[in-house]
Design a protein around this motif. Structure first.
Motif, PDB file in Angstrom:
ATOM      1  N   LYS A  44      18.821  37.602 136.708  1.00 57.49           N
ATOM      2  CA  LYS A  44      19.999  38.063 137.143  1.00 57.49           C
ATOM      3  C   LYS A  44      20.399  37.691 138.547  1.00 57.49           C
ATOM      4  N   THR A  45      19.742  37.171 139.394  1.00 53.24           N
ATOM      5  CA  THR A  45      19.824  37.067 141.010  1.00 53.24           C
ATOM      6  C   THR A  45      20.792  35.918 141.038  1.00 53.24           C
ATOM      7  N   GLY A  46      21.312  36.027 142.289  1.00 54.03           N
ATOM      8  CA  GLY A  46      22.183  34.743 142.810  1.00 54.03           C
ATOM      9  C   GLY A  46      23.624  34.910 142.081  1.00 54.03           C
ATOM     10  N   ARG A  47      24.396  34.204 142.464  1.00 58.46           N
ATOM     11  CA  ARG A  47      25.779  34.172 142.099  1.00 58.46           C
ATOM     12  C   ARG A  47      26.554  32.825 142.386  1.00 58.46           C
ATOM     13  N   ALA A  48      27.284  32.295 141.596  1.00 58.57           N
ATOM     14  CA  ALA A  48      27.905  30.842 141.966  1.00 58.57           C
ATOM     15  C   ALA A  48      28.758  30.986 143.352  1.00 58.57           C
ATOM     16  N   PRO A  49      28.762  29.844 143.894  1.00 57.44           N
ATOM     17  CA  PRO A  49      29.554  29.608 144.968  1.00 57.44           C
ATOM     18  C   PRO A  49      30.857  29.812 144.838  1.00 57.44           C
ATOM     19  N   ASP A  50      31.757  30.215 145.974  1.00 61.19           N
ATOM     20  CA  ASP A  50      33.189  30.166 145.848  1.00 61.19           C
ATOM     21  C   ASP A  50      33.630  28.947 145.397  1.00 61.19           C
ATOM     22  N   ALA A  51      34.582  28.928 144.413  1.00 65.04           N
ATOM     23  CA  ALA A  51      35.277  27.821 144.066  1.00 65.04           C
ATOM     24  C   ALA A  51      35.792  26.817 144.930  1.00 65.04           C
ATOM     25  N   TYR A  82      18.433  24.923 140.781  1.00 67.88           N
ATOM     26  CA  TYR A  82      19.510  25.629 141.431  1.00 67.88           C
ATOM     27  C   TYR A  82      20.054  26.485 140.602  1.00 67.88           C
ATOM     28  N   ASP A  83      20.439  25.982 139.254  1.00 71.41           N
ATOM     29  CA  ASP A  83      21.446  26.574 138.600  1.00 71.41           C
ATOM     30  C   ASP A  83      20.629  27.783 137.810  1.00 71.41           C
ATOM     31  N   LEU A  84      19.197  27.471 137.683  1.00 69.85           N
ATOM     32  CA  LEU A  84      18.269  28.567 137.157  1.00 69.85           C
ATOM     33  C   LEU A  84      18.057  29.602 137.977  1.00 69.85           C
ATOM     34  N   LEU A  85      17.678  29.359 139.326  1.00 67.73           N
ATOM     35  CA  LEU A  85      17.150  30.370 140.275  1.00 67.73           C
ATOM     36  C   LEU A  85      18.057  30.714 141.241  1.00 67.73           C
ATOM     37  N   GLY A 101      26.390  27.044 139.183  1.00 68.07           N
ATOM     38  CA  GLY A 101      26.490  26.674 140.617  1.00 68.07           C
ATOM     39  C   GLY A 101      26.777  25.344 140.759  1.00 68.07           C
ATOM     40  N   TRP A 102      26.331  24.434 139.921  1.00 67.47           N
ATOM     41  CA  TRP A 102      26.475  22.875 140.276  1.00 67.47           C
ATOM     42  C   TRP A 102      27.986  22.874 139.597  1.00 67.47           C
ATOM     43  N   SER A 103      28.250  23.110 138.524  1.00 70.44           N
ATOM     44  CA  SER A 103      29.791  22.972 138.217  1.00 70.44           C
ATOM     45  C   SER A 103      30.703  23.730 138.827  1.00 70.44           C
TER      46      SER A 103
END
Length: 206
Positions: free
Chosen positions: A128-135, A187-190, A195-197
């Protein structure tokens, strides 16, 4: 005396249920595989359906398709792209204006398989950790890529573009470039789901 029956799911019913639930995913995977095979038939069998790669290609010897970002980088270096590249970029832009830019990510891009696998793994592992960067990150990255291209006079993004790296690895066996793909998965997993997209410039490639 009335009796009640409990429906029992048959193997055929289970198979139909699976196909119905996952029809769009299966169609997307089929599309990605067919596009890859269009590039593989030339090096493998001498039947050239599509020449080039996902940055710039020629389909059936007549249809040019070019990533507009590649053309933009070329212009920033001070060079004028070939007319076929300009036509290819115009075709791609027109297509995505009609059907939407995200179709490349889900129906064409081979990295989509990697990011989907990372998202599935996050769910299975309960991460559940982490969040996608700002668009808006993608616009900062795009500006940095164009600035680096202007300063160096080289197509900087093409050196590290994971889409091109993975595509070349699959077609030509250049597996040394898969470090970038492993980095995207980690990156997307942890760190950031999808996040990549979210962070990369919206690429409209062939």
């Amino acid at each position: 005396m009335a009796t009640s029956t409990i429906p029992v799911e048959t193997p055929q019913g289970a198979r139909r249920g699976f196909l119905a639930r996952n029809r769009w995913l299966l169609l997307r995977r089929a599309s990605q595989l067919l596009i890859l095979l269009a590039f593989l038939t030339g090096p493998w069998f001498g039947v050239w359906i599509a020449k080039g790669n996902l940055s710039s290609s020629l389909t059936l010897g007549v249809l040019p398709l070019t990533d507009p970002l590649l053309v933009l980088q070329t212009l920033v270096t001070g060079h004028l792209p070939y007319s076929s590249a300009l036509i290819g970029a115009a075709i791609v832009l027109g297509f995505y204006l009609l059907v939407g830019g995200r179709i490349f990510c889900s129906w064409v891009c081979p990295v989509n398989v990697v990011t989907d696998a990372a998202a599935w793994s996050r769910r299975r592992l309960g991460i559940k950790t982490g969040r996608a960067p700002d668009a808006n990150t993608r616009y900062w990255l795009l500006g940095a890529v164009l600035l680096a291209t202007a300063v160096t006079g080289a197509l900087v993004w093409e050196w590290v573009n994971p889409v091109s790296l993975l595509h070349r690895a699959l077609i030509f066996g250049l597996w040394g470039s898969l470090w970038a793909i492993a980095g995207i998965f980690a990156y997307d997993l942890l760190i950031a789901s999808r996040g990549w997209s979210t962070s990369v410039p919206r690429s409209t490639a062939t």
